[in-house]
Design a protein around this motif. Sequence first.
Motif, mmCIF file in Angstrom:
data_model
loop_
_atom_site.group_PDB
_atom_site.id
_atom_site.type_symbol
_atom_site.label_atom_id
_atom_site.label_comp_id
_atom_site.label_asym_id
_atom_site.label_seq_id
_atom_site.Cartn_x
_atom_site.Cartn_y
_atom_site.Cartn_z
ATOM 1 N N ASP A 33 0.818 -1.077 -0.081
ATOM 2 C CA ASP A 33 0.233 0.004 -0.039
ATOM 3 C C ASP A 33 0.936 1.247 0.143
ATOM 4 O O ASP A 33 1.518 1.393 1.151
ATOM 5 N N THR A 35 0.824 4.050 0.907
ATOM 6 C CA THR A 35 0.856 5.043 2.385
ATOM 7 C C THR A 35 1.560 4.043 3.261
ATOM 8 O O THR A 35 1.993 4.852 4.218
ATOM 9 N N THR A 36 2.011 3.052 3.168
ATOM 10 C CA THR A 36 2.955 2.256 3.962
ATOM 11 C C THR A 36 4.379 2.447 3.584
ATOM 12 O O THR A 36 5.256 2.298 4.347
ATOM 13 N N TYR A 146 7.344 -4.620 0.207
ATOM 14 C CA TYR A 146 8.548 -4.664 0.977
ATOM 15 C C TYR A 146 8.892 -6.198 1.083
ATOM 16 O O TYR A 146 8.415 -7.187 1.173
#
Length: 441
Positions: A33, A35-36, A146
């Motif tokens: 995401d 925003t992460t 990630y």
Amino acid sequence: MFFKNVFLIFILVSKSLTSDLYCNKESISPVADPTTLPKLPAEFQTRVQATFNSERTVEFFLVFDYYDQKAEIITQEEIEHDRRVFYYDKNEYFTISNYRKCQVKKINESFDEFNFFGLVYGPDGAINMKPVNDLLHFNNEFPHMYVGQEVYRGIPVKHYRSCQDWIEFNANFLIDFYFSVSEFEQSVGFPDINAQVPVASVIKGSLTRAGRSVLIENTYEFFEFRPFVERKSDLYVQPSGVFCHNQTFKGEMPPIPRSFSFTEEILINDKKMAKSNKVYYSYDLKAIRYDTLATKNYRENAPLKIIHDFNSGVGFVIDEFIGNCSIISLNNDQDSISLANSAGLALTMKDPNQFFFIDDTYFYAGQRLERGIICDVFVSKRTDFKGMIDKQPEYWVFEIYFMAIGQVMESSESEHPVAPIAIKITSSDSCLKVPKKSPKN
Ligand SMILES: *[C@@H]1O[C@H](CO)[C@@H](O)[C@H](O)[C@H]1NC(C)=O
Ligand SMILES: *[C@@H]1O[C@H](CO)[C@@H](O)[C@H](O)[C@H]1NC(C)=O
Ligand SMILES: *[C@@H]1O[C@H](CO)[C@@H](O)[C@H](O)[C@H]1NC(C)=O
């Protein structure tokens, strides 16, 4: 120069047509995401060490300021020190070599490997920098994932990965990003700023050049990354005592008041001489006073008060230490102009503009701090000044410092809000601060 052959800094300059895919976007899973992902600051400074295909390493200092639409790159290679400053607000790209030679181009009309901050046209046609995410190719429109926490250069980092197509270069790249974990304190600690900062990025992939697919592996190591710009006022200003050729931005010079005082500083570097005078000028009183130190004719280094009184047409030189006084003629003085048709017999005082050599040749050189006062600086290149030296330089650099609007001068008796604070005159022959060549290990 060293950089001439480096074709890739943050972008690729290549006229390729097709490219084999190096990575595929399905492998980026699970997609993070956005925003992460770590937030990149809109303003930062860092040292960058870029390694191209393990063959060549380039180091530079990079300052990026999206808020002010300015950027700067400093490189040092042996004795060659180059500073490149980009003023997007003025569309000017300055290159200052070895602290002295300065030339200006338009950002949108100069193409070299350092002009990589991009160009985005605003609705009004104004040019803007690319936002930081586009510059570093992180958290842009491509998918990111990630990978996990690792150690890079001894720093605990979070590893992210992305697969990106750079269509304008027909390139496909797998990019690994390493950000410090937010708990990690940099060796120079900034306790308030606990942000994740970039530690490195590695770009691997292919592009097609001259019909052939070429593999690229470039590593960008970031050192001393700071999510702000230190000493902003120094970094963005043109260097003092240097005239930048082909500058176009004039700005608006404030009118000179009829009475003022300022400090005059004349630097003659080849004589290792700096002379600083305090000057009081009043066009209404028709008098000028200089507080200076004697160089010749009087007691050496005597503190002198020199008064040019155009009412009486004579000058007085007072040795403030001994208290004695000499009377001098104002003929052939820098402040005097002889009246037309008087054969030099009738003198008048230079008006404020003549006194300051003010004409339409000045360019705006930005703001500098002078004796604690923020000043707007205007610079001109002149040959009509006679310095206190025998050999005239090719030209003199005149810099006039006006107090920037919004500050109030103590004991200001004039109605003008802007007063000249200082004038600096530098010989073009002077050779400032060129570092000595030091052997490299
Ligand atoms: C660059 O920008 C200037 C305005 O600052 C404009 O006059 C000029 O035409 C532009 N040049 C190009 C090649 O677009
Ligand atoms: C200034 O611009 C002119 C014309 O564009 C060019 O011929 C000249 O070389 C430039 N001067 C410097 C010092 O860059
Ligand atoms: C003052 O007197 C000293 C010593 O007699 C002399 O050297 C100097 O030139 C004088 N200075 C002035 C300003 O008249």
